[in-house]
Structure formats: structure tokens, C-alpha cells
Scaffold this active site. Structure first.
Site, PDB file in Angstrom:
ATOM      1  N   TYR A 196      -2.681  -0.965  10.474  1.00 46.48           N
ATOM      2  CA  TYR A 196      -2.847  -0.980   9.025  1.00 46.48           C
ATOM      3  C   TYR A 196      -1.425  -0.943   7.986  1.00 46.48           C
ATOM      4  O   TYR A 196      -0.379  -1.433   7.494  1.00 46.48           O
ATOM      5  CB  TYR A 196      -3.820  -0.480   7.894  1.00 46.48           C
ATOM      6  CG  TYR A 196      -4.033  -0.774   6.339  1.00 46.48           C
ATOM      7  CD1 TYR A 196      -4.377  -2.035   6.240  1.00 46.48           C
ATOM      8  CD2 TYR A 196      -3.222   0.396   5.638  1.00 46.48           C
ATOM      9  CE1 TYR A 196      -4.372  -2.691   4.438  1.00 46.48           C
ATOM     10  CE2 TYR A 196      -3.994   0.213   4.073  1.00 46.48           C
ATOM     11  CZ  TYR A 196      -4.273  -1.225   4.332  1.00 46.48           C
ATOM     12  OH  TYR A 196      -4.572  -1.472   2.950  1.00 46.48           O
ATOM     13  N   SER A 226       0.724  -1.403   0.055  1.00 46.22           N
ATOM     14  CA  SER A 226       0.287   0.129   0.025  1.00 46.22           C
ATOM     15  C   SER A 226       1.299   1.180  -0.296  1.00 46.22           C
ATOM     16  O   SER A 226       1.899   0.892   0.592  1.00 46.22           O
ATOM     17  CB  SER A 226      -1.108  -0.453   1.096  1.00 46.22           C
ATOM     18  OG  SER A 226      -1.641   1.658   1.097  1.00 46.22           O
TER      19      SER A 226
END
Length: 292
Positions: free
Chosen positions: A198, A185
Site C-alpha cells: 500500500y 497517504s
């Protein structure tokens, strides 16, 4: 099925203020995301056998569909709560004429991952492509002090432990020419305080990509990752407040969120012979945000 997408070769409708209960469903999203339903393959993955985790919706659905369009046989996993989306993915992918099947599984324990990999290899007659895409995120209201032990453990078990177990178990079946792909990400490079757990898992996966590429290169196995930026998937309205969703992706240099198919095309490239000398790389699909 109509798709009002946000991509430069489609529409420009932006998501408005909206929310869903986790894990979210594709059918309740406005506009509908583009998973590549209208794409035609070029036989770049013909004869390959792929396992994709988290393949029911979003980026995972697009990977399953694009792999199938390119000629691969595909197994994918989904959570029991995501069965409706998984059924739709299955129907879409099977229209390509390749062999596609789905397995319901929570990948937060090693035994479940082992069972999934074994089932996929048995059903497909082996494995050539393994995509660790399943992920969990939940936005925090104000940062680190809101992070519970339960959420921290769930995020790491899904995003990091599950990926490592997936690779471990898959190595029983992978041979020279195989390819392992991970979904990381933009958060690994530009972390947001409300996604502290995350973001840190995605940084770990970047490290894992390079580490595994070094370890497995002598076996002829390539390992790469794709780092998406803001992509219009069910996780967005299911894990962010409505006001965040309304401005989602507008801060990219391209001024919009990306579509799942735009990420999946990067996975197709890395899985294909076109990327035969690429290993240990993280390819950003971020709308212009930096990944270094």
C-alpha cells in the site's frame, strides 16, 4: 444521525478495540466518523461536475458530501460489497439539492473505468473535477514475507492502475479549468512494514501527481493530491487488528486520528478557484506528521 467525532471542534471520543470484516461499514464503527454532515457550503464549486471514485464511505463519502454542499453535481463509484454505505452517501448528498448519482464498479480493469467515466460524463453533461480516491489496503501480519501475489496485484490494480486509467479516460472530457485530484497517504513518506504494498502505491501516486501536472498544465488542467494521515474510516477496523485500532492516531503530534471531513475540506480547497495557481502539489492532512 448523531456523530460522536474526534475532531477538535467536536467530541474527543477515541476508537476502542474493534474489528470488522473487509471492507467494513460505517454503521458498525464506534464512534461514528464525521463526514461533514452538519457543514454548510459557500458555493465554491457551484456549476462544477465531479466524479469521485470510492465515494461510499470514509474520505470518499466526505468528499462527495462536501462537493455537493459547495454546489457541485457529483457522480461516485462504490464496490458492490459497499452498497449499504453507498445508499446512505447518496441520501446525504442529495439533501443538498444538487444532482448526485452512484455507480457500482470494480476499477481494477480498464474497461470498467472507461464505462464509469463515460456514464458520469453523460449523466452530468461533462466533467470538471476528477478525484481518484478509491483505494485498497490490507495489513500484513509481519511484513514482506506475508505479501501474496494476489494482494500485491490487487493493491496496485486498485490504487495505481485504476488511477491512471481514470485520468486517461477523463481527459476525453476535461477542458481548461478542470482539476484532477488524487488521494495519496502519509504512508508514502513514513511507510509501515505491515503496509509495504500500500505504501509503495501511494509513493507512486505522489510521483504521478507531479508528472501529470507537468504534462497537463499547458491544457489548463491542474493536478494535485491530498496525503491523509491516520483518518477514522471503515478501512481501519476492517484491515487492522483490534489492538492497533485501539491506539490508532495517538502517535500524531495532535494526539488523535483525523476525521474524513478534515480531509475532504482540503479537496474542496484544491478544487476551488482559491487554488487556481496550485498544481503539482501534495497537501498533507496528517495531524502534524511530516510530508516531505
Amino acid at each position: 444521525m448523531s456523530h460522536n467525532n474526534l475532531s477538535s471542534n467536536g467530541g474527543t471520543e477515541a476508537p476502542g478495540s474493534q474489528e470488522q470484516d473487509w471492507p467494513g461499514t460505517t454503521s458498525d464503527m464506534t464512534p461514528q466518523p464525521d463526514h461533514g454532515e452538519a457543514r454548510e457550503g459557500k458555493s465554491r464549486l457551484t456549476g462544477r461536475r465531479a466524479l469521485v471514485t470510492g465515494g461510499d464511505s470514509g474520505i470518499g463519502r466526505a468528499i462527495v458530501l462536501r462537493f455537493a454542499q459547495e454546489g457541485a453535481d457529483v457522480a461516485f463509484t462504490y464496490l458492490p460489497q459497499e452498497e449499504d454505505d453507498a445508499v446512505e452517501t447518496l441520501e446525504l448528498a442529495r439533501r443538498t439539492g444538487t444532482r448526485v448519482f452512484a455507480v457500482s464498479a470494480d476499477l481494477r480493469d480498464h474497461d470498467s473505468v472507461s464505462t464509469v467515466v463515460s456514464a458520469a460524463a453523460t449523466e452530468l453533461g461533462g466533467l470538471d473535477l476528477v478525484v481518484a480516491n478509491a483505494g485498497y489496503q490490507m495489513s500484513l501480519t509481519s511484513g514482506l514475507l506475508d505479501l501474496t501475489s494476489e494482494q500485491l496485484e490487487r493493491t496496485y490494480a486498485t490504487n495505481v492502475f485504476g488511477a491512471i486509467w481514470l485520468v486517461q479516460e477523463s481527459l476525453r472530457y476535461l477542458t481548461a479549468g478542470a482539476c484532477i485530484l488524487l488521494t495519496t497517504s502519509i504512508q508514502a513518506y513514513q511507510p509501515s512494514p505491515h503496509l509495504v504494498d500500500y505504501a509503495s502505491t501511494k509513493a507512486a501516486l505522489n510521483n504521478l501527481t507531479v508528472n501529470l501536472a507537468g504534462d497537463l498544465g499547458s491544457q489548463g488542467i491542474r493536478v494535485n493530491a491530498v496525503a491523509p494521515g491516520p483518518i477514522w474510516t471503515p478501512l481501519i477496523p476492517a484491515t487492522f487488528p483490534a489492538e492497533h485500532v485501539a491506539r490508532f492516531g495517538k502517535d500524531t503530534p495532535l494526539g488523535r486520528p483525523g476525521q474524513p471531513v478534515e480531509v475532504a475540506d482540503a479537496f474542496v480547497f484544491l478544487a476551488s478557484e482559491e487554488a487556481s495557481f496550485i498544481s503539482g502539489s501534495v497537501l498533507g492532512v496528517t495531524g502534524g506528521k511530516a510530508v516531505f
